[in-house]
Motif scaffolding. Sequence first.
Motif, PDB file in Angstrom:
ATOM      1  N   ARG A 144      -8.780  -9.109  16.607  1.00 30.72           N
ATOM      2  CA  ARG A 144      -8.250  -7.769  16.302  1.00 30.72           C
ATOM      3  C   ARG A 144      -7.381  -7.854  15.039  1.00 30.72           C
ATOM      4  NH1 ARG A 144      -5.090  -4.895  20.714  1.00 30.72           N
ATOM      5  NH2 ARG A 144      -5.585  -3.075  19.431  1.00 30.72           N
ATOM      6  N   ILE A 145      -7.412  -6.765  14.271  1.00 24.99           N
ATOM      7  CA  ILE A 145      -6.680  -6.773  13.007  1.00 24.99           C
ATOM      8  C   ILE A 145      -5.368  -6.012  13.163  1.00 24.99           C
ATOM      9  CG2 ILE A 145      -6.737  -5.978  10.607  1.00 24.99           C
ATOM     10  CD1 ILE A 145      -9.842  -6.311  10.879  1.00 24.99           C
ATOM     11  N   GLY A 146      -4.296  -6.615  12.667  1.00 25.86           N
ATOM     12  CA  GLY A 146      -2.985  -5.961  12.675  1.00 25.86           C
ATOM     13  C   GLY A 146      -2.516  -5.730  11.247  1.00 25.86           C
ATOM     14  N   LEU A 147      -1.843  -4.599  11.031  1.00 24.70           N
ATOM     15  CA  LEU A 147      -1.230  -4.321   9.732  1.00 24.70           C
ATOM     16  C   LEU A 147       0.189  -3.843  10.054  1.00 24.70           C
ATOM     17  CD1 LEU A 147      -1.727  -4.192   6.663  1.00 24.70           C
ATOM     18  CD2 LEU A 147      -2.442  -1.811   6.972  1.00 24.70           C
ATOM     19  N   LEU A 148       1.148  -4.751   9.874  1.00 20.59           N
ATOM     20  CA  LEU A 148       2.519  -4.511  10.324  1.00 20.59           C
ATOM     21  C   LEU A 148       3.465  -4.370   9.137  1.00 20.59           C
ATOM     22  CD1 LEU A 148       2.846  -7.290  13.095  1.00 20.59           C
ATOM     23  CD2 LEU A 148       2.024  -4.929  13.357  1.00 20.59           C
ATOM     24  N   GLY A 149       4.572  -3.686   9.343  1.00 17.91           N
ATOM     25  CA  GLY A 149       5.644  -3.694   8.357  1.00 17.91           C
ATOM     26  C   GLY A 149       6.021  -5.140   8.067  1.00 17.91           C
ATOM     27  N   GLU A 150       6.234  -5.472   6.785  1.00 21.95           N
ATOM     28  CA  GLU A 150       6.424  -6.896   6.451  1.00 21.95           C
ATOM     29  C   GLU A 150       7.692  -7.464   7.070  1.00 21.95           C
ATOM     30  OE1 GLU A 150       6.412  -8.063   2.281  1.00 21.95           O
ATOM     31  OE2 GLU A 150       7.061 -10.076   2.818  1.00 21.95           O
ATOM     32  N   HIS A 151       8.731  -6.649   7.191  1.00 20.02           N
ATOM     33  CA  HIS A 151      10.034  -7.197   7.573  1.00 20.02           C
ATOM     34  C   HIS A 151      10.276  -7.084   9.070  1.00 20.02           C
ATOM     35  CE1 HIS A 151      10.956  -7.958   3.434  1.00 20.02           C
ATOM     36  NE2 HIS A 151      10.458  -6.762   3.154  1.00 20.02           N
ATOM     37  N   CYS A 152      10.566  -8.191   9.663  1.00 23.39           N
ATOM     38  CA  CYS A 152      10.758  -8.304  11.109  1.00 23.39           C
ATOM     39  C   CYS A 152      11.759  -7.265  11.613  1.00 23.39           C
ATOM     40  CB  CYS A 152      11.257  -9.713  11.418  1.00 23.39           C
ATOM     41  SG  CYS A 152      11.598  -9.974  13.159  1.00 23.39           S
ATOM     42  N   ALA A 153      11.427  -6.665  12.760  1.00 24.56           N
ATOM     43  CA  ALA A 153      12.280  -5.624  13.336  1.00 24.56           C
ATOM     44  C   ALA A 153      13.652  -6.166  13.746  1.00 24.56           C
ATOM     45  CB  ALA A 153      11.587  -5.018  14.559  1.00 24.56           C
ATOM     46  N   LEU A 163       0.849  -1.184   0.000  1.00 19.53           N
ATOM     47  CA  LEU A 163       0.000   0.000   0.000  1.00 19.53           C
ATOM     48  C   LEU A 163       0.886   1.236   0.000  1.00 19.53           C
ATOM     49  CD1 LEU A 163      -3.050   0.512   0.198  1.00 19.53           C
ATOM     50  CD2 LEU A 163      -2.854   0.455   2.673  1.00 19.53           C
ATOM     51  N   LEU A 164       0.624   2.160  -0.921  1.00 12.39           N
ATOM     52  CA  LEU A 164       1.417   3.390  -1.040  1.00 12.39           C
ATOM     53  C   LEU A 164       2.917   3.080  -1.075  1.00 12.39           C
ATOM     54  CD1 LEU A 164      -0.526   5.765   1.425  1.00 12.39           C
ATOM     55  CD2 LEU A 164      -0.920   5.400  -1.016  1.00 12.39           C
ATOM     56  N   GLY A 165       3.265   2.006  -1.753  1.00 11.45           N
ATOM     57  CA  GLY A 165       4.676   1.645  -1.919  1.00 11.45           C
ATOM     58  C   GLY A 165       5.313   1.017  -0.692  1.00 11.45           C
ATOM     59  N   GLU A 166       4.522   0.696   0.347  1.00  8.00           N
ATOM     60  CA  GLU A 166       5.061   0.062   1.554  1.00  8.00           C
ATOM     61  C   GLU A 166       4.626  -1.402   1.609  1.00  8.00           C
ATOM     62  OE1 GLU A 166       4.716   2.228   5.300  1.00  8.00           O
ATOM     63  OE2 GLU A 166       4.272   4.053   4.176  1.00  8.00           O
ATOM     64  N   ASP A 167       5.560  -2.263   1.964  1.00 14.46           N
ATOM     65  CA  ASP A 167       5.253  -3.692   2.096  1.00 14.46           C
ATOM     66  C   ASP A 167       4.831  -3.995   3.526  1.00 14.46           C
ATOM     67  OD1 ASP A 167       5.676  -4.593  -0.542  1.00 14.46           O
ATOM     68  OD2 ASP A 167       7.832  -4.302  -0.246  1.00 14.46           O
ATOM     69  N   LEU A 168       3.643  -4.573   3.647  1.00 14.47           N
ATOM     70  CA  LEU A 168       3.028  -4.799   4.952  1.00 14.47           C
ATOM     71  C   LEU A 168       2.484  -6.223   5.026  1.00 14.47           C
ATOM     72  CD1 LEU A 168       0.938  -1.489   4.824  1.00 14.47           C
ATOM     73  CD2 LEU A 168       3.098  -1.803   6.054  1.00 14.47           C
ATOM     74  N   VAL A 169       2.111  -6.620   6.238  1.00 14.14           N
ATOM     75  CA  VAL A 169       1.458  -7.915   6.440  1.00 14.14           C
ATOM     76  C   VAL A 169       0.236  -7.683   7.312  1.00 14.14           C
ATOM     77  CG1 VAL A 169       1.683 -10.099   7.669  1.00 14.14           C
ATOM     78  CG2 VAL A 169       3.495  -9.359   6.142  1.00 14.14           C
ATOM     79  N   ALA A 170      -0.901  -8.235   6.880  1.00 15.38           N
ATOM     80  CA  ALA A 170      -2.131  -8.109   7.673  1.00 15.38           C
ATOM     81  C   ALA A 170      -2.451  -9.444   8.331  1.00 15.38           C
ATOM     82  CB  ALA A 170      -3.289  -7.678   6.785  1.00 15.38           C
ATOM     83  N   PHE A 171      -2.929  -9.378   9.575  1.00 19.03           N
ATOM     84  CA  PHE A 171      -3.362 -10.614  10.237  1.00 19.03           C
ATOM     85  C   PHE A 171      -4.495 -10.308  11.208  1.00 19.03           C
ATOM     86  CE2 PHE A 171      -1.487 -10.417  14.612  1.00 19.03           C
ATOM     87  CZ  PHE A 171      -0.761  -9.235  14.481  1.00 19.03           C
ATOM     88  N   VAL A 219      -0.837  -6.490  17.476  1.00 18.62           N
ATOM     89  CA  VAL A 219      -1.435  -5.683  16.400  1.00 18.62           C
ATOM     90  C   VAL A 219      -1.014  -4.212  16.496  1.00 18.62           C
ATOM     91  CG1 VAL A 219      -3.452  -7.182  16.072  1.00 18.62           C
ATOM     92  CG2 VAL A 219      -3.586  -5.256  17.680  1.00 18.62           C
ATOM     93  N   ASP A 220      -0.577  -3.784  17.678  1.00 19.48           N
ATOM     94  CA  ASP A 220      -0.161  -2.389  17.826  1.00 19.48           C
ATOM     95  C   ASP A 220       1.322  -2.179  17.534  1.00 19.48           C
ATOM     96  OD1 ASP A 220      -2.738  -1.533  18.644  1.00 19.48           O
ATOM     97  OD2 ASP A 220      -2.359  -2.446  20.607  1.00 19.48           O
ATOM     98  N   GLY A 221       2.026  -3.241  17.174  1.00 19.25           N
ATOM     99  CA  GLY A 221       3.447  -3.109  16.851  1.00 19.25           C
ATOM    100  C   GLY A 221       4.356  -3.259  18.067  1.00 19.25           C
ATOM    101  N   ASN A 222       3.786  -3.639  19.218  1.00 15.42           N
ATOM    102  CA  ASN A 222       4.638  -3.923  20.374  1.00 15.42           C
ATOM    103  C   ASN A 222       5.376  -5.241  20.156  1.00 15.42           C
ATOM    104  OD1 ASN A 222       3.664  -1.697  22.028  1.00 15.42           O
ATOM    105  ND2 ASN A 222       1.747  -2.843  22.131  1.00 15.42           N
TER     106      ASN A 222
END
Length: 415
Positions: free
Chosen positions: A62-71, A48-56, A98-101
């Motif tokens: 609850r829905i999460g939409l995270l950066g695809e690449h592991c921190a 989305l908008l040139g960013e690679d993400l993962v939804a789960f 889902v909040d990126g914690n």
Amino acid sequence: MLSHAENELLTRVGPGTAMGALMRCYWLPALLSEEIPEPDCPPVRVRLLGEDLVAFRDSNGRIGLLGEHCAHRGTSLFFGRNVECGLRCVYHGWKFDVDGNVLETPAEPKGSDFHNKLRHTAYPCQEIAGMIFTYMGAPEKPPLMPRYEWAGLDAGQAYPVKSYLECNYLQGIEGDFDSSHTTFLHNNDIQNNQTLKRDGAPTLDAEDTNYGMRAISVRRLGAERIYVRTSPYIMPCFSIVPGPPTEKFDENDIRGFRFWVPIDDEHSWLYILNMRKQPFADQERAVLRSWIEPDYRRKRNLHNDYRIDRDLQRTRLYSGIEAVNPAEQDGCATETMGPICDRSQEHLGYSDKTIIALRKMLLNALRDLAQGKAPRHTIYHEAERDFSRLRSVKGILAVGTDWHKIFDGLGANDA
Ligand code: FES
Ligand SMILES: [Fe+2]
């Protein structure tokens, strides 16, 4: 036509671009609910908008939409284990909510609080009418999602589909703001379609509105009647288009709210949220998605020449492209311009009046945003949220009728 620089401004949507910043001021569709149908189901890739993400969807729904690449070291979280309220990277087991914690870093020594110092890219999501929306802008100030007609529908009255478009989003949505093409591209009965044949050169107008713009086209139907259509362009990249001409307005006509969402500069999703008062039956839903493959590519697409049939082009269809949904014909018109249309090479005429107005409005919006002004249709107060009466309206009226008086009651948010 636009200068090369203006075209770049309007079409580039990645992080750090002007249009990318404008798009990130709004809630945008990220995926369909059906793609992550139940808690702990497999995650899906979202670009989305040139960013690679993962939804789960986590164990609690609850829905999460995270950066695809592991921190940690960048492995794709698409391969992650979606269990026990979090997505766990398969490489060293880091677990994200889902909040990126970062909840756990199990390869670190016992008692390590390393994970408390980390935060992973995570965008908030909300689910409405079978679609999942996200907001990718400044986290301090998420706007409210406007309440359109579909926010108040029962489950059976809305049916969203999506299809893959192999070009820039602006080519797609410009088609929705271009009434004159419908007489040609979508003429599916060239022998008998007298109504459309009569006036291929409508009178056009574009009006500024609080949500964006609306295009108006007026066609003559013989000496006594006119056919009027209005089509809203809703910031930043949504539209509503009317169906074919009818004598009267009908709540049971299928209406489509359309979202042209940039995957990146050269690819887009078209989401069509079909709506009708009478709930859709299973068989009708099957027809509404019959032109799309399970992976959301169109059956008629750039790679098979849209299965154009030259015999049909001679005898019945102006385009030669049979279509369950007009978007199949639109796809040919817009994708074959190239991934990003070079608008410095166009030759615009009267029939492009609304497109010219639209581009000007968008360029102004970019300039305003650069000067720190809140863009049009970003909503922060509950009292400004109601757009439930925003419609595309159409009708056949007597010559001389003040169509504003009749139509504005049907699209009250156009005031
Ligand atoms: S790369 Fe993901 S846990 Fe190591
Ligand atoms: Fe079209």
